[in-house]
Motif scaffolding. Structure first.
Motif, PDB file in Angstrom:
ATOM      1  N   GLU A 191       0.819  -1.213   0.000  1.00  0.00           N
ATOM      2  CA  GLU A 191       0.000   0.000   0.000  1.00  0.00           C
ATOM      3  C   GLU A 191       0.856   1.266   0.000  1.00  0.00           C
ATOM      4  O   GLU A 191       0.550   2.234  -0.705  1.00  0.00           O
ATOM      5  N   ILE A 192       1.936   1.265   0.782  1.00  0.00           N
ATOM      6  CA  ILE A 192       2.808   2.448   0.829  1.00  0.00           C
ATOM      7  C   ILE A 192       3.487   2.673  -0.513  1.00  0.00           C
ATOM      8  O   ILE A 192       3.547   3.808  -1.024  1.00  0.00           O
ATOM      9  N   ILE A 193       3.987   1.608  -1.107  1.00  0.00           N
ATOM     10  CA  ILE A 193       4.659   1.721  -2.408  1.00  0.00           C
ATOM     11  C   ILE A 193       3.654   2.121  -3.484  1.00  0.00           C
ATOM     12  O   ILE A 193       3.976   2.902  -4.397  1.00  0.00           O
ATOM     13  N   GLN A 194       2.436   1.621  -3.379  1.00  0.00           N
ATOM     14  CA  GLN A 194       1.412   1.985  -4.350  1.00  0.00           C
ATOM     15  C   GLN A 194       1.087   3.475  -4.269  1.00  0.00           C
ATOM     16  O   GLN A 194       0.903   4.139  -5.295  1.00  0.00           O
ATOM     17  N   LEU A 195       1.008   4.014  -3.053  1.00  0.00           N
ATOM     18  CA  LEU A 195       0.790   5.453  -2.896  1.00  0.00           C
ATOM     19  C   LEU A 195       1.927   6.253  -3.534  1.00  0.00           C
ATOM     20  O   LEU A 195       1.692   7.259  -4.206  1.00  0.00           O
ATOM     21  N   ALA A 196       3.145   5.794  -3.290  1.00  0.00           N
ATOM     22  CA  ALA A 196       4.297   6.473  -3.901  1.00  0.00           C
ATOM     23  C   ALA A 196       4.218   6.410  -5.416  1.00  0.00           C
ATOM     24  O   ALA A 196       4.545   7.386  -6.107  1.00  0.00           O
ATOM     25  N   TYR A 197       3.768   5.289  -5.945  1.00  0.00           N
ATOM     26  CA  TYR A 197       3.667   5.092  -7.394  1.00  0.00           C
ATOM     27  C   TYR A 197       2.620   6.023  -8.003  1.00  0.00           C
ATOM     28  O   TYR A 197       2.836   6.620  -9.054  1.00  0.00           O
ATOM     29  N   TYR A 198       1.484   6.171  -7.335  1.00  0.00           N
ATOM     30  CA  TYR A 198       0.393   6.975  -7.891  1.00  0.00           C
ATOM     31  C   TYR A 198       0.561   8.479  -7.657  1.00  0.00           C
ATOM     32  O   TYR A 198       0.153   9.288  -8.501  1.00  0.00           O
ATOM     33  N   TYR A 199       1.166   8.855  -6.531  1.00  0.00           N
ATOM     34  CA  TYR A 199       1.125  10.266  -6.153  1.00  0.00           C
ATOM     35  C   TYR A 199       2.488  10.948  -6.027  1.00  0.00           C
ATOM     36  O   TYR A 199       2.542  12.168  -5.900  1.00  0.00           O
ATOM     37  N   ILE A 200       3.588  10.175  -6.040  1.00  0.00           N
ATOM     38  CA  ILE A 200       4.901  10.796  -5.839  1.00  0.00           C
ATOM     39  C   ILE A 200       5.840  10.540  -7.017  1.00  0.00           C
ATOM     40  O   ILE A 200       6.304  11.469  -7.671  1.00  0.00           O
ATOM     41  N   ILE A 201       6.122   9.283  -7.303  1.00  0.00           N
ATOM     42  CA  ILE A 201       7.094   8.927  -8.344  1.00  0.00           C
ATOM     43  C   ILE A 201       6.425   8.045  -9.384  1.00  0.00           C
ATOM     44  O   ILE A 201       5.970   6.943  -9.071  1.00  0.00           O
ATOM     45  N   ASP A 202       6.356   8.510 -10.603  1.00  0.00           N
ATOM     46  CA  ASP A 202       5.759   7.727 -11.683  1.00  0.00           C
ATOM     47  C   ASP A 202       6.829   6.814 -12.276  1.00  0.00           C
ATOM     48  O   ASP A 202       7.420   7.097 -13.314  1.00  0.00           O
ATOM     49  N   ASP A 203       7.079   5.716 -11.586  1.00  0.00           N
ATOM     50  CA  ASP A 203       8.123   4.778 -11.991  1.00  0.00           C
ATOM     51  C   ASP A 203       7.508   3.381 -12.082  1.00  0.00           C
ATOM     52  O   ASP A 203       6.963   2.867 -11.111  1.00  0.00           O
ATOM     53  N   ASN A 204       7.592   2.776 -13.270  1.00  0.00           N
ATOM     54  CA  ASN A 204       6.993   1.465 -13.477  1.00  0.00           C
ATOM     55  C   ASN A 204       7.578   0.411 -12.543  1.00  0.00           C
ATOM     56  O   ASN A 204       6.916  -0.582 -12.219  1.00  0.00           O
ATOM     57  N   TYR A 205       8.809   0.610 -12.117  1.00  0.00           N
ATOM     58  CA  TYR A 205       9.438  -0.342 -11.197  1.00  0.00           C
ATOM     59  C   TYR A 205       8.645  -0.444  -9.905  1.00  0.00           C
ATOM     60  O   TYR A 205       8.514  -1.530  -9.335  1.00  0.00           O
ATOM     61  N   LEU A 206       8.074   0.678  -9.460  1.00  0.00           N
ATOM     62  CA  LEU A 206       7.264   0.667  -8.242  1.00  0.00           C
ATOM     63  C   LEU A 206       5.988  -0.139  -8.453  1.00  0.00           C
ATOM     64  O   LEU A 206       5.499  -0.795  -7.526  1.00  0.00           O
ATOM     65  N   GLY A 207       5.434  -0.092  -9.654  1.00  0.00           N
ATOM     66  CA  GLY A 207       4.267  -0.900  -9.965  1.00  0.00           C
ATOM     67  C   GLY A 207       4.571  -2.376  -9.851  1.00  0.00           C
ATOM     68  O   GLY A 207       3.749  -3.160  -9.360  1.00  0.00           O
TER      69      GLY A 207
END
Length: 242
Positions: A191-207
């Motif tokens: 959930e934390i990484i998903q928030l970072a992916y959607y709202y902070i860093i647009d990096d496919n690696y986080l997905g």
């Protein structure tokens, strides 16, 4: 048949992780929904002593994914319109996690547990408040007031899930509670990484990473569902978990 289901689930889980890593979120949501349905089917086939709460968790989480699918493939929401799919999906996810929390609360004698774990419980509550505020604030500028309120509640429930899982492990100290704790930790990371992916860093690696943790969490939750509780530590009162 059960072996085929297990192999198919592992393949679909791998496909889901790859799709999310490639930012193919719409396709990933469809694969995730199919995977959840098959997981519920597998649980029904292989589990003799079925848990109402785990079944409710699977059903509610699947409904949340269905809302997400409709959000991707259904009618477009106008810019000033209410995104009912977003609210529906997140409310279902919150309700699914609450099923786990209710199951643990029902199984633990918190009065006796608090006598032995007062300091850890107080520290957990303080950390929960701190983490929820910090994590939720990352979305404050990107969401409306109602969306932010829902996100705050969502994050609160996820952190409460982790805290209850940790208390359950300290209370019981058995394999089942350990599997649940590991699964809950993976959910929080996801959930934390998903928030970072959607709202902070647009990096496919986080997905890729957040979907991997989500898949691992469900693996541990399913393994937990196949193990019996061995009871609390001797210093605690025994509570029937039926």
């Amino acid at each position: 048949m059960n072996k085929i289901l297990k192999v198919l689930l592992l393949l679909l889980a791998g496909v889901l992780i790859v799709l999310q890593g490639l930012a193919l979120e719409a396709e990933g949501t469809v694969v995730g929904t199919i995977t959840l349905i098959l997981l519920a089917l597998l649980y029904k086939r292989v589990t003799e002593d079925k848990s109402f709460y785990f079944q409710a968790f699977l059903v509610l989480f699947t409904i949340g994914h269905i809302f997400s699918c409709i959000g991707w493939y259904g009618p477009m929401i106008e810019d000033d319109g209410i995104d009912y799919y977003y609210y529906g999906a997140n409310i279902m996810y919150i309700a699914s996690y609450l099923m786990f929390i209710l199951k643990i609360i029902k199984a633990i004698d918190f009065r006796s547990a608090y006598k032995e774990l007062a300091i850890p419980i107080i520290v957990l509550l303080i950390l929960d408040v701190f983490c929820v505020v910090i994590v939720s604030d990352t979305t404050k500028t990107s969401l409306s007031a109602y969306e932010y309120a829902l996100e705050f509640i969502y994050n609160s429930v996820v952190m409460l899930l982790l805290s209850v899982a940790l208390i359950d492990y300290l209370y019981r100290n058995d394999k089942k509670s350990m599997l649940f704790l590991i699964g809950s930790i993976c959910i929080v990371f996801s959930e934390i990484i998903q928030l970072a992916y959607y709202y902070i860093i647009d990096d496919n690696y986080l997905g890729f990473v957040y979907s991997f943790f989500l898949v691992v969490a469900f693996i541990f939750f399913f393994l937990k569902s196949q193990v019996d509780y061995t009871g609390p530590q001797p210093v605690f009162l025994d509570v029937d978990d039926n």
